[in-house]
Design an enzyme around this catalytic site. Sequence first.
Site, short mmCIF file in Angstrom:
data_model
loop_
_atom_site.label_atom_id
_atom_site.label_comp_id
_atom_site.label_asym_id
_atom_site.label_seq_id
_atom_site.Cartn_x
_atom_site.Cartn_y
_atom_site.Cartn_z
N ASP A 155 0.83 -1.20 0.00
CA ASP A 155 0.00 0.00 0.00
C ASP A 155 0.87 1.26 0.00
O ASP A 155 1.95 1.27 0.57
CB ASP A 155 -0.90 -0.03 1.25
CG ASP A 155 -2.06 0.95 1.15
OD1 ASP A 155 -2.28 1.53 0.07
OD2 ASP A 155 -2.74 1.14 2.16
N ASN A 196 -10.62 -2.40 -6.13
CA ASN A 196 -9.81 -1.51 -6.98
C ASN A 196 -10.45 -1.24 -8.35
O ASN A 196 -10.07 -0.31 -9.04
CB ASN A 196 -8.39 -2.08 -7.20
CG ASN A 196 -7.50 -1.95 -5.99
OD1 ASN A 196 -6.58 -2.75 -5.79
ND2 ASN A 196 -7.74 -0.93 -5.15
#
Length: 245
Positions: free
Chosen positions: A19, A67
């Site tokens: 991340d 996503n």
Amino acid sequence: MMISDSKNDMPKHLAIIMDGNGRWAEKKGKNRIQGHSHGVKAVQKVVEEAVQLNIQYLTLYAFSTENWSRPQEEIGVLMKLLVSTLKSEFQKLLKNRIKLNVIGNMHELPAFVQKELEYVVEHTQDNNEMTLTLALSYGGREELSNVFKQLATKVKNNIISPEKIDQSIINEHLYTQNLPDVDLLIRTSGEKRISNFLLWQIAYAELYFSKVLWPDFTKKHLHKAITSYKKRERRFGKTSKQLLG
Ligand code: FPP
């Protein structure tokens, strides 16, 4: 790698939530896409180091079911980046005897991505030094819903009786059926969340949160996470005394 005071061996299965690519780019005045390309460089280094450390299973969260709601342009670039990385790293996978595995809903990926993944998975399937699993269009709840669906269908068709459903049968129906449970889960960028990653498989995993943004994550940070893991006592519900006996 010298680690004193070890309670655990090297993690057999290491999983990483990579991340912070976007924030890394923002900090540097670059666009998000550049953040992802630098993220790929961090992936290359971590995979190389995992091989050196004899980690048998490395699983990377590369693209979640959530996503898909990112801007189309960013999704398109991520997909192209994935394919170009698979092409450029293919020889290295062969040389290092790394087996590529994918988990997630492959059918949702664009055809050119599926094709490249299939090619690399097929041509690395006999490699046994390390299994590198990419989670793509992956969501833990979706994975579990699929398991429930498959088992319900088997019950309905009298292939299995409900009493027979246990943890090992559930394991056999997961995307990760050929992988052991996760020992160590690392998340970068300072966020302390699981974000729908490997929900079933991390039941007893040690969690490690690093403040480093993924493109800045190096060999040194990986060592730090593993050192922390090795010092922890994994009790699996038992007492310390029982573990000694
Ligand atoms: C998280 O950063 C990263 C992703 C959603 C994608 C990860 C993909 C790569 C590192 C490249 C492709 C992978 C391989 C295996 C070739 P973010 O965009 O969520 O960052 P932010 O939270 O700072 O916005």
